[in-house]
Design an enzyme around this catalytic site. Structure first.
Site, PDB file in Angstrom:
ATOM      1  N   GLU A  56       4.760   7.086   9.844  1.00 53.53           N
ATOM      2  CA  GLU A  56       3.356   7.302   9.450  1.00 53.53           C
ATOM      3  C   GLU A  56       2.381   6.823  10.521  1.00 53.53           C
ATOM      4  OE1 GLU A  56       2.691   5.766   5.472  1.00 53.53           O
ATOM      5  OE2 GLU A  56       4.023   7.271   4.608  1.00 53.53           O
ATOM      6  N   GLU A  80      10.107  10.456   2.769  1.00 61.42           N
ATOM      7  CA  GLU A  80       9.576   9.555   1.723  1.00 61.42           C
ATOM      8  C   GLU A  80       8.942  10.424   0.655  1.00 61.42           C
ATOM      9  OE1 GLU A  80       7.084   6.130   2.515  1.00 61.42           O
ATOM     10  OE2 GLU A  80       8.145   5.750   4.395  1.00 61.42           O
TER      11      GLU A  80
HETATM   12  O1  AHR Z   1       6.928   3.136   0.265  1.00 61.08           O
HETATM   13  C1  AHR Z   1       5.901   2.276   0.575  1.00 61.08           C
HETATM   14  C2  AHR Z   1       5.144   2.687   1.828  1.00 61.08           C
HETATM   15  O2  AHR Z   1       4.543   3.932   1.628  1.00 61.08           O
HETATM   16  C3  AHR Z   1       5.945   2.870   3.079  1.00 61.08           C
HETATM   17  O3  AHR Z   1       6.174   1.677   3.742  1.00 61.08           O
HETATM   18  C4  AHR Z   1       5.076   3.762   3.901  1.00 61.08           C
HETATM   19  O4  AHR Z   1       5.794   4.521   4.832  1.00 61.08           O
HETATM   20  C5  AHR Z   1       4.332   4.570   2.863  1.00 61.08           C
HETATM   21  O5  AHR Z   1       2.981   4.608   3.136  1.00 61.08           O
END
Ligand code: AHR
Length: 488
Positions: free
Chosen positions: A171, A289
């Site tokens: 990110e 994610e």
């Molecule tokens: O899952 C929690 C956080 O969410 C992670 O560290 C990040 O990559 C995302 O913003």
């Protein structure tokens, strides 16, 4: 009446098992107190919680991304190797806790082996250097004979780990990220990192960090990145968290449209970059994610453990993500639910045991029963509008086959039962099959430590099936129909 028409000549592609992966981040109690807890009565000699390990094996994630997430942008992997008593206890800059470094690369690989999961390491592009990322690849993948590979052998692992998947930062467009970069600066750093990492092991697959928002300008980040380094990366990541801030079920269930839009948009940007740069091998998407995540604020309070409690409707949205992965299997390489234990997680622990959250069950169904090839079913059903999306289909469907066994996953997004005819164009279907139903009349129902089995799966056998039969999907539910094809 609705219909789901299945034509086995309309094949989408092979479904990679890696679409049913998870994520372990050094965040709150995900690692320490989650999968790993020294001195717990549940833990084995290495410190792995055996009760959690058994639940993870049951969930069966096929690939485990590690160690972050935001955490990785301040993580130096050398802190987490060698004798534990010599490893430094450092500040976890992203999440505010102390990082004892007792769970590092070797422990992570051991955990992947114990859970039969593919490793997927994300490197530090925040405070980390491209050399550090490259050295990590050597530590993991090189045969002995050079410094970092010999170090691995000294730490007890003579044979290379063979880590195939390598994220180039996390990110990096976000202001919450340690060492946030603008698009071109990230592209330059990511290209050099990927180059050095592939020099250390040409067989690895690299994943660059795509824009992790839905902002209109997210296309600029991905375009800059892909135009600059299409030839140096194999994959680009998508992150997405679904939210129900308005407490509006119909809107929440329209997450299906948001997921499909983001995948289609990213594929369009990939097509554009490949066209511009002449890259021939398709750049794939790692949806590395994803989850429902909105109740626990991750940015306001760095000490927050982010232990999101999931209810029934959250789990239905998870099923929509999983259906989308099957339906886009031709352009996705991995997908990783965030996360495995405690922090934004399917499994929660206490000192005296664990709890399977509602979101455990859809994942379990997909990881166990999705077939090896996916088909593009024609779904004819009603639809509804939300302030953002027009024509949200009432039913969200994926169809896959493993040999002669068919799996039809259906999320009914409406609050009404949906009578549907299921038709196969070419196959004869055996008269008996099975159904797994994931239903609760209260959409806010949760599993708790006091009442752990409020939400779960019901399995029944089905009879009277044929190549065209009717089924009534319960309101707001996930149904898996398991059907068998008769050899003609
Ligand atoms: O899952 C929690 C956080 O969410 C992670 O560290 C990040 O990559 C995302 O913003």
């Amino acid at each position: 009446m609705n219909s789901i028409s299945i034509d086995s000549e309309r094949r989408i592609g092979d479904v990679s098992p890696l679409l049913f992966g998870s994520f372990i981040e050094h965040l709150g109690r995900c690692v320490y107190g989650g999968i790993y807890q020294e001195k717990s009565p549940f833990s084995d000699a290495q410190g792995f919680r055996t009760d959690v390990l058994a639940a993870v094996r049951e969930l069966a994630p096929t690939i485990l991304r590690w160690p972050g997430g935001n955490f990785v942008s301040g993580y130096h992997w050398m802190d987490g190797v060698g004798p534990k008593e010599l490893r430094p206890c450092v500040k976890n800059i992203a999440w505010g806790s102390c990082e004892p470094n007792h769970f590092g690369t070797d422990e992570y690989i051991d955990y992947c082996r114990l859970t039969d999961a593919e490793p997927f390491i994300c490197t530090n592009m925040g405070t980390g250097t491209i050399e550090e990322a490259r050295n990590w690849v050597e530590y993991c993948n090189a045969p002995t004979g050079t410094y970092f590979a010999d170090l691995r052998a000294k730490h007890g692992h003579e044979q290379p780990f063979g880590v195939k998947y390598w994220g180039i930062g996390n990110e990096m467009n976000g202001p919450w990220q340690i060492g946030q970069l603008d698009a071109l600066d990230y592209a330059k750093k990511a290209r050099e990192a990927a180059k050095l990492m592939k020099w250390a092991d040409p067989s690895i697959r690299t994943i660059v960090a795509g824009d992790c928002t839905d902002d209109p300008c997210c296309v600029d980040w991905d375009r800059t990145l892909l135009d600059y380094m299409a030839h140096e990366t194999d994959c680009i990541s998508i992150h997405m968290y679904a939210r129900n801030w308005e407490n509006n079920f119909a809107q929440f269930m329209a997450t299906s449209q948001r997921i499909a839009h983001k995948i289609n948009l990213t594929n369009a940007l990939i097509d554009t970059a490949m066209h511009k740069t002449g890259k021939k091998e398709r750049i794939k998407i790692c949806f590395d994610e994803w989850n429902v995540f909105y109740r626990e604020d991750s940015t306001a309070n760095r000490g927050n453990l982010i232990e999101e409690r999931y209810n029934f409707e959250d789990a239905l949205v998870c099923a929509e993500f999983l259906n989308a992965f099957v339906n886009h299997c031709d352009t996705l390489e991995t997908a990783n639910q965030s996360a495995l234990v405690n922090a934004v997680a399917t499994i929660r622990t206490r000192e005296d045991g664990l709890l399977l959250q509602t979101t455990f069950y859809p994942f379990y169904l997909f990881s166990h029963f999705v077939g090896k090839e996916a088909f593009d079913a024609l779904v004819q059903c009603g639809s509804y509008d939300t302030p953002i999306y027009e024509g949200v289909p009432d039913l969200d469907v994926s169809v896959s086959r493993n040999g002669r066994d068919w799996s039809v996953f259906v999320v009914n997004k409406t609050q009404l039962p949906q009578s549907t005819s299921i038709r196969f164009f070419h196959e004869q279907i055996a008269p008996v099959g099975e159904v797994y139903e994931f239903y609760h009349d209260d959409m806010k129902a949760e599993n708790t430590f006091e009442q752990p089995n409020v939400v779960g799966l019901q399995k029944r056998s089905l009879s009277g099936l044929s190549s065209c039969f009717s089924y009534e999907f319960p309101p707001h539910s996930l149904t898996l129909l398991r059907l068998e094809e008769i050899v003609q």
